[in-house]
Design a protein around this motif. Structure first.
Motif, mmCIF file in Angstrom:
data_model
loop_
_atom_site.group_PDB
_atom_site.id
_atom_site.type_symbol
_atom_site.label_atom_id
_atom_site.label_comp_id
_atom_site.label_asym_id
_atom_site.label_seq_id
_atom_site.Cartn_x
_atom_site.Cartn_y
_atom_site.Cartn_z
ATOM 1 N N UNK A 191 0.834 -1.201 0.000
ATOM 2 C CA UNK A 191 0.000 0.000 0.000
ATOM 3 C C UNK A 191 0.870 1.252 0.000
ATOM 4 N N UNK A 192 0.305 2.329 -0.503
ATOM 5 C CA UNK A 192 1.018 3.596 -0.512
ATOM 6 C C UNK A 192 1.381 4.005 0.910
ATOM 7 N N UNK A 193 2.643 4.387 1.116
ATOM 8 C CA UNK A 193 3.091 4.857 2.427
ATOM 9 C C UNK A 193 3.475 3.766 3.401
ATOM 10 N N UNK A 195 9.597 6.694 -11.004
ATOM 11 C CA UNK A 195 8.643 6.268 -9.984
ATOM 12 C C UNK A 195 9.233 5.323 -8.944
ATOM 13 N N UNK A 196 10.343 4.658 -9.290
ATOM 14 C CA UNK A 196 10.882 3.644 -8.394
ATOM 15 C C UNK A 196 12.405 3.672 -8.435
ATOM 16 N N UNK A 197 13.022 3.521 -7.270
ATOM 17 C CA UNK A 197 14.476 3.482 -7.192
ATOM 18 C C UNK A 197 14.899 2.247 -6.425
ATOM 19 N N UNK A 198 15.933 1.580 -6.910
ATOM 20 C CA UNK A 198 16.457 0.365 -6.288
ATOM 21 C C UNK A 198 17.900 0.596 -5.865
ATOM 22 N N UNK A 199 18.223 0.315 -4.593
ATOM 23 C CA UNK A 199 19.596 0.367 -4.101
ATOM 24 C C UNK A 199 20.034 -1.043 -3.734
ATOM 25 N N UNK A 200 21.171 -1.459 -4.282
ATOM 26 C CA UNK A 200 21.676 -2.809 -4.055
ATOM 27 C C UNK A 200 22.378 -2.911 -2.712
ATOM 28 N N UNK A 201 22.877 -4.127 -2.396
ATOM 29 C CA UNK A 201 23.532 -4.352 -1.112
ATOM 30 C C UNK A 201 24.758 -3.482 -0.944
ATOM 31 N N UNK A 202 25.580 -3.425 -1.985
ATOM 32 C CA UNK A 202 26.811 -2.654 -1.914
ATOM 33 C C UNK A 202 26.933 -1.816 -3.177
ATOM 34 N N UNK A 228 11.237 9.401 -6.261
ATOM 35 C CA UNK A 228 10.434 8.222 -6.611
ATOM 36 C C UNK A 228 9.216 8.096 -5.696
ATOM 37 N N UNK A 229 8.242 7.334 -6.150
ATOM 38 C CA UNK A 229 7.098 6.999 -5.308
ATOM 39 C C UNK A 229 7.449 5.877 -4.341
ATOM 40 N N UNK A 230 8.369 5.014 -4.774
ATOM 41 C CA UNK A 230 8.699 3.834 -3.979
ATOM 42 C C UNK A 230 10.205 3.595 -4.030
ATOM 43 N N UNK A 231 10.786 3.239 -2.878
ATOM 44 C CA UNK A 231 12.211 2.955 -2.803
ATOM 45 C C UNK A 231 12.390 1.496 -2.403
ATOM 46 N N UNK A 232 13.239 0.775 -3.159
ATOM 47 C CA UNK A 232 13.556 -0.616 -2.891
ATOM 48 C C UNK A 232 14.982 -0.692 -2.353
ATOM 49 N N UNK A 234 7.830 8.451 7.328
ATOM 50 C CA UNK A 234 6.874 9.200 8.137
ATOM 51 C C UNK A 234 6.719 10.645 7.692
ATOM 52 N N UNK A 235 7.833 11.288 7.331
ATOM 53 C CA UNK A 235 7.780 12.701 6.968
ATOM 54 C C UNK A 235 7.298 12.929 5.540
ATOM 55 N N UNK A 236 7.612 11.986 4.637
ATOM 56 C CA UNK A 236 7.299 12.181 3.226
ATOM 57 C C UNK A 236 6.242 11.221 2.702
ATOM 58 N N UNK A 237 5.890 10.232 3.514
ATOM 59 C CA UNK A 237 4.937 9.231 3.048
ATOM 60 C C UNK A 237 5.519 8.315 1.999
ATOM 61 N N UNK A 238 6.860 8.216 1.944
ATOM 62 C CA UNK A 238 7.488 7.384 0.922
ATOM 63 C C UNK A 238 7.249 5.910 1.202
ATOM 64 N N UNK A 239 6.918 5.176 0.157
ATOM 65 C CA UNK A 239 6.721 3.736 0.264
ATOM 66 C C UNK A 239 8.080 3.051 0.183
#
Length: 259
Positions: A25-27, A76-83, A156-160, A185-190
């Motif tokens: 869900x969003x947020x 809309x979406x950003x992915x950050x890997x382990x390293x 982005x709307x969602x961060x992975x 909490x501050x930005x409602x980022x998922x």
């Protein structure tokens, strides 16, 4: 907001993820947990489109992920890997500026609005005083915050996040997870993140997905998921799960390996 519907992933002829479904869900902050080799990171890479999935559908903000261009996904979406690694001479502000390029045309330069967003991302991650430092000179926690700032600059709307606390000591793990909570909490980022530590997953998550041998074992709130039966069945460990009246999330105390 974000729906994974019956996706399956194969490496050559081997099935790694089988008919996997869950929704975010969003947020929300959703954590993916499971033993080593269960398919957690593979699942996250597939839903971020870093690797292909064989069957199924991923819907991002109402649109099938496969129908979107790479630039549309990055907006809309950003992915950050382990390293993550940056060139040795790259400064923090240069790294964070890369987050604006999904919003630019080919060879279009960053304008004042872009730089305002970059400075906003640095402020949100408490890195403004480090902006001219080389990324390579930062501590583990500072470096992880710099990469999160770059992701923030994408708006982005969602961060992975794939195991964002790996390679960090306890204090830096806490620093990064508190930042994730603050952004939520501050930005409602998922946020969707892979975590190993069960207590971190319990503390920082609204919902938890449990992966076991490439399949969904459980999905629910920390109170629903963090049970002695789940830990015994999935991790082969006996544990105590403590519910403290002053806290909303359970604490897990691992005891011994199941023989």
């Amino acid at each position: 907001m974000f729906t994974v519907d019956s996706i399956s992933i194969r490496y050559e002829q081997k099935s790694v993820i089988n008919n996997f479904s869950f929704s975010v869900k969003k947020g929300e902050i959703v954590s993916i947990i499971g033993p080593n080799g269960s398919g957690k990171s593979t699942l996250l890479k597939a839903v971020s489109r870093l690797i292909p999935y064989h069957t199924g559908t991923v819907i991002l903000d109402g649109t099938d992920l496969k129908s979107m261009s790479a630039k549309q996904v990055a907006r809309k979406m950003c992915m950050l890997s382990q390293k993550n690694q940056a060139p040795s001479d790259m400064t923090v502000i240069d790294l964070v500026s890369y987050g604006r390029y999904p919003h630019k045309k080919w060879f279009e330069r960053l304008n004042q609005e872009d730089m305002d967003i970059v400075h906003w991302a640095l402020e949100k991650t408490h890195l403004i005083e480090y902006k001219d430092r080389a990324v390579a000179s930062l501590s583990g926690g500072e470096s992880q915050r710099a990469w999160i700032a770059m992701a923030l600059a994408q708006r982005p709307l969602i961060m992975l996040l794939d195991e964002p606390t790996t390679y960090l000591d306890i204090s830096h793990q806490h620093e990064v997870l508190e930042l994730v909570r603050e952004l939520n909490q501050d930005m409602g980022m998922t946020i969707v993140m892979v975590l190993h530590d069960l207590n971190q997953a319990s503390t920082y998550s609204d919902s938890i997905v449990v992966v076991q041998a490439g399949e969904k074992a459980m999905y629910g709130t920390p109170n629903e998921v963090m049970t002695t039966d789940m830990i015994r069945d999935v991790y082969r460990m006996d544990a105590e799960v403590q519910y403290v009246q002053t806290e909303k999330k359970p604490r897990i105390h691992l005891l011994s390996t199941v023989r």
